[in-house]
Design an enzyme around this catalytic site. Structure first.
Site, PDB file in Angstrom:
ATOM      1  N   GLY A  46      95.637  22.946  10.937  1.00 16.61           N
ATOM      2  CA  GLY A  46      96.671  23.756  10.316  1.00 16.61           C
ATOM      3  C   GLY A  46      97.722  24.139  11.343  1.00 16.61           C
ATOM      4  O   GLY A  46      97.418  24.254  12.540  1.00 16.61           O
ATOM      5  N   GLN A  51     104.762  28.290  15.180  1.00 13.31           N
ATOM      6  CA  GLN A  51     104.034  27.722  16.324  1.00 13.31           C
ATOM      7  C   GLN A  51     104.809  26.598  17.007  1.00 13.31           C
ATOM      8  O   GLN A  51     104.478  26.200  18.121  1.00 13.31           O
ATOM      9  CB  GLN A  51     102.659  27.215  15.879  1.00 13.31           C
ATOM     10  CG  GLN A  51     101.726  28.326  15.416  1.00 13.31           C
ATOM     11  CD  GLN A  51     100.377  27.775  15.006  1.00 13.31           C
ATOM     12  OE1 GLN A  51     100.191  27.374  13.868  1.00 13.31           O
ATOM     13  NE2 GLN A  51      99.443  27.732  15.947  1.00 13.31           N
ATOM     14  N   CYS A  94      92.819  28.086  17.230  1.00 11.39           N
ATOM     15  CA  CYS A  94      94.248  28.104  16.913  1.00 11.39           C
ATOM     16  C   CYS A  94      94.978  27.291  17.970  1.00 11.39           C
ATOM     17  O   CYS A  94      94.691  27.436  19.160  1.00 11.39           O
ATOM     18  CB  CYS A  94      94.738  29.550  16.926  1.00 11.39           C
ATOM     19  SG  CYS A  94      96.494  29.719  16.585  1.00 11.39           S
ATOM     20  N   LEU A  95      95.926  26.468  17.548  1.00 13.19           N
ATOM     21  CA  LEU A  95      96.653  25.633  18.513  1.00 13.19           C
ATOM     22  C   LEU A  95      97.505  26.481  19.466  1.00 13.19           C
ATOM     23  O   LEU A  95      97.863  26.015  20.537  1.00 13.19           O
ATOM     24  CB  LEU A  95      97.527  24.613  17.783  1.00 13.19           C
ATOM     25  CG  LEU A  95      96.738  23.562  16.975  1.00 13.19           C
ATOM     26  CD1 LEU A  95      97.686  22.611  16.255  1.00 13.19           C
ATOM     27  CD2 LEU A  95      95.771  22.782  17.858  1.00 13.19           C
ATOM     28  N   HIS A 136      94.454  32.014   7.686  1.00 10.41           N
ATOM     29  CA  HIS A 136      94.765  32.007   9.123  1.00 10.41           C
ATOM     30  C   HIS A 136      96.237  31.644   9.329  1.00 10.41           C
ATOM     31  O   HIS A 136      96.953  32.310  10.079  1.00 10.41           O
ATOM     32  CB  HIS A 136      93.837  30.991   9.826  1.00 10.41           C
ATOM     33  CG  HIS A 136      94.180  30.719  11.256  1.00 10.41           C
ATOM     34  ND1 HIS A 136      93.306  30.977  12.292  1.00 10.41           N
ATOM     35  CD2 HIS A 136      95.289  30.198  11.840  1.00 10.41           C
ATOM     36  CE1 HIS A 136      93.882  30.630  13.427  1.00 10.41           C
ATOM     37  NE2 HIS A 136      95.085  30.156  13.189  1.00 10.41           N
ATOM     38  N   GLU A 137      96.691  30.592   8.651  1.00 10.39           N
ATOM     39  CA  GLU A 137      98.081  30.140   8.823  1.00 10.39           C
ATOM     40  C   GLU A 137      99.074  31.144   8.238  1.00 10.39           C
ATOM     41  O   GLU A 137     100.144  31.368   8.798  1.00 10.39           O
ATOM     42  CB  GLU A 137      98.286  28.759   8.193  1.00 10.39           C
ATOM     43  CG  GLU A 137      97.419  27.638   8.757  1.00 10.39           C
ATOM     44  CD  GLU A 137      97.463  27.527  10.261  1.00 10.39           C
ATOM     45  OE1 GLU A 137      98.509  27.848  10.862  1.00 10.39           O
ATOM     46  OE2 GLU A 137      96.439  27.131  10.847  1.00 10.39           O
ATOM     47  N   HIS A 140     100.047  33.788  10.604  1.00 11.00           N
ATOM     48  CA  HIS A 140     101.095  33.406  11.561  1.00 11.00           C
ATOM     49  C   HIS A 140     102.476  33.781  11.027  1.00 11.00           C
ATOM     50  O   HIS A 140     103.353  34.194  11.782  1.00 11.00           O
ATOM     51  CB  HIS A 140     101.069  31.894  11.818  1.00 11.00           C
ATOM     52  CG  HIS A 140     100.048  31.462  12.819  1.00 11.00           C
ATOM     53  ND1 HIS A 140     100.066  31.870  14.128  1.00 11.00           N
ATOM     54  CD2 HIS A 140      98.987  30.633  12.699  1.00 11.00           C
ATOM     55  CE1 HIS A 140      99.040  31.315  14.771  1.00 11.00           C
ATOM     56  NE2 HIS A 140      98.368  30.561  13.931  1.00 11.00           N
TER      57      HIS A 140
HETATM   58 NI    NI Z   1      96.662  29.415  14.353  1.00  8.73          NI
END
Ligand code: NI
Length: 171
Positions: A46, A51, A94-95, A136-137, A140
């Site tokens: 995701g 990000q 998470c990236l 989660h996304e 962000h």
């Molecule tokens: Ni994330």
């Protein structure tokens, strides 16, 4: 398509609120293609637009298991319209917080209203990994990352580890 650089903690951008998209056009689709390619390259399941440095309410998600056909999902201006009382815990990553993981509890199921790749309104009922991933996304888009749910001490340890990791990669 292009792989874009991913913003990592403690970049203040990750704390900002993303703005709604007002038009779904080819320019936006091309950006979403880049988001997807960036997510696959990472690799991740995701990614939110913030990000990769754009404060727009866009997510890309693909939770297809390894070895199966890709199943990219695009969420523009997503809204969670319902969450279950039942909760679920996943070991999240998470990236923007590379190589760090923590158990996070969230509603096990949710309903999401959003615009798809073509700008059409869609409604889905998500459960399991998809429900977790969407929530989660979505966080962000509201300036929240998963380590914000941890204690201040734990959070600072995670941030320190990421800073070290990023430094090593740059060296
Ligand atoms: Ni994330």
């Amino acid at each position: 398509m292009a792989v874009l650089p991913i913003v990592t903690v403690p970049d203040p951008l990750l704390k900002k609120i993303s703005k709604p998209v007002d038009k779904v056009d080819d320019k936006l689709r091309s950006f979403m293609d880049d988001m997807l390619e960036t997510m696959y390259a990472a690799p991740g399941i995701g990614l939110a637009a913030v990000q990769v440095g754009k404060l727009l309410r866009i997510l890309v998600i693909d939770i297809a298991p390894e070895g199966e056909d890709p199943n990219p999902m695009y969420f523009i201006n997503p809204e969670i319209t319902w969450t279950s009382e039942e909760m679920n815990t996943y070991n999240e990553g998470c990236l923007s917080i590379p190589e760090q993981y923590a158990d996070i509890e969230r509603p096990a199921e949710c309903k999401i209203k959003f615009l798809d790749y073509d700008g059409n309104e869609q409604h889905i009922h998500a459960e399991g990994l998809l429900a977790t991933c969407v929530q989660h996304e979505m966080d962000h888009l509201n300036g929240i990352v998963f380590i914000d749910y941890l204690s201040k001490i734990k959070r600072s340890i995670y941030v320190r580890k990421v800073k070290k990791l990023v430094k090593e990669k740059e060296a």
